[in-house]
Design a protein around this motif. Sequence first.
Motif, PDB file in Angstrom:
ATOM      1  N   ARG A 137       3.199  10.025  -7.951  1.00  0.00           N
ATOM      2  CA  ARG A 137       4.123  10.275  -9.055  1.00  0.00           C
ATOM      3  C   ARG A 137       3.425  10.113 -10.410  1.00  0.00           C
ATOM      4  N   ARG A 138       2.463   9.182 -10.495  1.00  0.00           N
ATOM      5  CA  ARG A 138       1.707   9.044 -11.732  1.00  0.00           C
ATOM      6  C   ARG A 138       0.944  10.325 -12.035  1.00  0.00           C
TER       7      ARG A 138
ATOM      8  N   LYS B 233       0.821  -1.207   0.000  1.00  0.00           N
ATOM      9  CA  LYS B 233       0.000   0.000   0.000  1.00  0.00           C
ATOM     10  C   LYS B 233       0.858   1.261   0.000  1.00  0.00           C
ATOM     11  N   LYS B 234       1.962   1.215   0.721  1.00  0.00           N
ATOM     12  CA  LYS B 234       2.859   2.380   0.772  1.00  0.00           C
ATOM     13  C   LYS B 234       3.467   2.650  -0.593  1.00  0.00           C
ATOM     14  N   MET B 235       3.898   1.598  -1.262  1.00  0.00           N
ATOM     15  CA  MET B 235       4.476   1.774  -2.597  1.00  0.00           C
ATOM     16  C   MET B 235       3.426   2.284  -3.580  1.00  0.00           C
ATOM     17  N   VAL B 236       2.225   1.717  -3.512  1.00  0.00           N
ATOM     18  CA  VAL B 236       1.152   2.138  -4.430  1.00  0.00           C
ATOM     19  C   VAL B 236       0.804   3.604  -4.225  1.00  0.00           C
ATOM     20  N   LYS B 237       0.758   4.042  -2.969  1.00  0.00           N
ATOM     21  CA  LYS B 237       0.475   5.449  -2.679  1.00  0.00           C
ATOM     22  C   LYS B 237       1.518   6.356  -3.320  1.00  0.00           C
TER      23      LYS B 237
ATOM     24  N   LEU C  75       3.418  12.872 -13.342  1.00  0.00           N
ATOM     25  CA  LEU C  75       3.786  12.595 -14.725  1.00  0.00           C
ATOM     26  C   LEU C  75       2.632  12.914 -15.673  1.00  0.00           C
ATOM     27  N   THR C  76       1.429  12.520 -15.275  1.00  0.00           N
ATOM     28  CA  THR C  76       0.259  12.755 -16.127  1.00  0.00           C
ATOM     29  C   THR C  76       0.011  14.242 -16.351  1.00  0.00           C
ATOM     30  N   SER C  77       0.010  15.015 -15.270  1.00  0.00           N
ATOM     31  CA  SER C  77      -0.238  16.454 -15.394  1.00  0.00           C
ATOM     32  C   SER C  77       0.850  17.130 -16.213  1.00  0.00           C
ATOM     33  N   GLY C  78       2.085  16.664 -16.046  1.00  0.00           N
ATOM     34  CA  GLY C  78       3.183  17.240 -16.817  1.00  0.00           C
ATOM     35  C   GLY C  78       3.058  16.943 -18.304  1.00  0.00           C
TER      36      GLY C  78
ATOM     37  N   VAL D 259      10.155   6.331 -10.691  1.00  0.00           N
ATOM     38  CA  VAL D 259      11.393   7.074 -10.432  1.00  0.00           C
ATOM     39  C   VAL D 259      11.039   8.223  -9.490  1.00  0.00           C
ATOM     40  N   SER D 260      12.030   8.951  -9.034  1.00  0.00           N
ATOM     41  CA  SER D 260      11.777  10.037  -8.088  1.00  0.00           C
ATOM     42  C   SER D 260      11.007  11.180  -8.751  1.00  0.00           C
ATOM     43  N   PRO D 261      10.270  11.970  -7.968  1.00  0.00           N
ATOM     44  CA  PRO D 261       9.592  13.150  -8.529  1.00  0.00           C
ATOM     45  C   PRO D 261      10.565  14.085  -9.231  1.00  0.00           C
TER      46      PRO D 261
END
Length: 392
Positions: A304-305, A295-299, A308-311, A373-375
């Motif tokens: 980050r998704r 759950k922590k990884m998914v959050k 990436l999407t907004s960018g 990857v990192s923000p």
Amino acid sequence: MPLPPHLSDRVVALQPSLTLAISARAKALQQEGRDICSLSAGEPDFNTPEFIIDATVKALRDGITRYGPAAGDPELREAIATKLSKENTVPTNAEQVLVTNGGKQAIFNLFQVILNPGDEVLIPAPYWLSYPEMARLAGAKVTTLPSTPENGFCLDLNNLEASIGPKTRLLLLNSPGNPTGRVMARKELETLADLLRDHPQILVMSDEIYEFILEEGQQHYSFSAIAPDLSNRTFIVNGFAKGWAMTGWRLGYLAGPADAVKAATALQSQSTSNVCSFAQRGALAALQGSRECVKKMVKSYNTRRELLTSGLLSLEGMSLVPPKGAFYAFPKLPPESLDSVSFCEQALENHGLAMVPGAAFGDDSCVRLTCAVSPETICDGLERLRKALKQS
């Protein structure tokens, strides 16, 4: 030029991996001292959770270092069957489970035991790049079912039905999907099941490796749970690589009708034999332990998704179907842009940005980027992509 006499026809026909070619070039540039930003990775950027490592170390110290059953550790097979039965609502027993060296071997084994030369495999596109090559290695004919960003990469059921012929043997599903991040809705799966009921010769393989990596509010459905009456011809492929950040462990599994799983076990017994014995104890710990690490990884992926999407949506000329799962985005290049391979090569050489060409996934108009990857890396990559778009 004549072919080398010592190579088989099947291996000569294999297509080289575009992802590996891009990765190799990016590493070569880094070794030359170039500043490279990679948004091409197809794996989590987290370490494997400590409790899984601890269980594996204990197994080593306890002498779990010998050969094991070709089908997998009995306790692990039972745990996978329990997981599928309770969490995915797909009634499964241990005899219907084969533990494999990653999800890729599960797919390879399945294709080898259910496909004959000349059989047809239907693969919705965009697709994970290894599906077609593994099907061809089994002697099958590949028919792709194209979808487009304009229709949200949805599977066109009319096209699917029109593509079914007397040699059609297998349909592949992948949700959440690589490379698009699309998640198939319950209604879509129900409608698909209705269609397949009229074609009893068609088997289904459901690749569910990204099942846990979902945008908040999304839900994963196993096809076998939606259509239990089709479970006698449906196979599930899954593993531990994505959900538990265990890519290097090479732990996957195949689940489905017992006769096919038995045949796949026999094949595995004559090829790789059992999966690493002590690593399987780590997989057992993953299934039996807390899911808080997942759950922590998914959050984190979700945050980050969104970044990436907004960018990507802010970049002039690019269009994107916002991904709802996995950790990829698959934006469409501007109409006047180069083809995806040339665009990615140019972006890497001129701007130090590594991406994967959409051609590798059956859609040359798009490119794949990762949010695993990192923000900071995402923001850096988006700026380099902006410059690459201006140049193209």
